[in-house]
Design a protein around this motif. Sequence first.
Motif, PDB file in Angstrom:
ATOM      1  N   TYR A   1       0.854  -1.186   0.000  1.00  0.00           N
ATOM      2  CA  TYR A   1       0.000   0.000   0.000  1.00  0.00           C
ATOM      3  C   TYR A   1       0.893   1.241   0.000  1.00  0.00           C
TER       4      TYR A   1
ATOM      5  N   ASP B   1       1.607   5.060   0.600  1.00  0.00           N
ATOM      6  CA  ASP B   1       1.023   6.071   1.471  1.00  0.00           C
ATOM      7  C   ASP B   1       1.186   7.485   0.924  1.00  0.00           C
TER       8      ASP B   1
ATOM      9  N   SER C   1       6.077   9.298   9.222  1.00  0.00           N
ATOM     10  CA  SER C   1       5.021   8.423   9.725  1.00  0.00           C
ATOM     11  C   SER C   1       4.193   9.112  10.801  1.00  0.00           C
TER      12      SER C   1
ATOM     13  N   GLY D   1       1.452  11.758   9.442  1.00  0.00           N
ATOM     14  CA  GLY D   1       0.405  11.392   8.499  1.00  0.00           C
ATOM     15  C   GLY D   1      -1.007  11.483   9.028  1.00  0.00           C
TER      16      GLY D   1
END
Length: 402
Positions: free
Chosen positions: A217, A219, A294, A297
């Motif tokens: 996936y 991001d 991270s 987000g």
Amino acid sequence: MEELGALLGAESDFLLVQKPLDPSFRDYAAALGLTPPTELIPENCPEGAGTAAAVLSSPQLLARLRELAENGAYLMPMGTSAEEQKIAEETGLRLASARSDIAEKVNSKIYSRRITDELGLRTIAGRCCENAGELADALTWGLADSPAVIVKEAYGVSGRGLIVIDSPKKADRLLRMVQRRAGQSGSDRIDVVVERFLEKKADLNYQFVIGRDGSVYFDFVKEALTENGVHKGHLMPAGLTPPQSTEIEQAAYALGTRLYADGFFGVVGVDAILGADDLVYPVLEINARLNMSSYQGHAIDMLAPNGGTVLAKHYPLQLDRPLTFEDIRAVLGPYDGLDENTTGVVINCFGTVNAQAQVSPAGFDGRLYTLLFAPDKERLLQLDTAATARLACLSTKEGAAR
């Protein structure tokens, strides 16, 4: 900096931290719709111990983690080392990422370079070196056709373990140091990457997640702001053309499939470069762990779901006394929080402001981590200028810039 996890997790999660969040910061985050997780504090925190070590020395907390494990909880560390893996083993928590030995393998810059070559992705000219002789050959090769080479330790992070070599004299000095260490240790084993200098337009960082079933996936991709190889922040969107963005995404899927073949799953952050030639060099290094991107987000997705521009940045503060959370909000004044145009400054980590206060109470350096939001880049830079001027007023240590 573990406080950054407060805005990554959901209200139903749990956050392992050595100290509780500042109550004012917790209330502030909740008011933004970002209610932090429940905090779990080790009852034993040995001097100088990291959070994982503190958890392992806290029987009451370990018992609580076993209860959570029985209810299906996962352990999601920033990165999985032997200590985090031991927590999982002792409590029954399932790791939300691969084992520590696999994570260590993937985190090596030598590994990054080799699988990038294997996948046929565009690379910066360079060589992997695992002994002193290979390093000597690589330095000679690199300087023969480049004004400088970058020597990177395989496991260096945040600019550490990075040396710029721009002359044969500096190359000789480095080789003598390596040879001296080899003589002392009895082994000439090294783990470094040597790359030729590449003119660039921008540093990039992108993230993807590999599922336990091998699904990948993608991001996001951001422009990474760096200074001398040290991370300073992120700018979103990255300003790439559609073909450049597509190339990054394609690289992410190729890398994800390859990492899964080696047993890795979980979050992956990759550093890349947009060259002065407008070509994307999609892999400088692979980070098999959470990174600064991270932690930004979730807050960005929640606070700016319709786009705009965002600057993630920390502001240095030079202090001679601890600050309260309200001290900072008062100085930010009209820029504190988001207005009806989704413009303003959001604080995403306060704990780093006073972290060094007890170590050096007479004078210490602090960092305030923020997210700046604006409709476009021009207004974003104006907001940054205003915030910089206002936050500078908080610096109190003698000699601080006013």
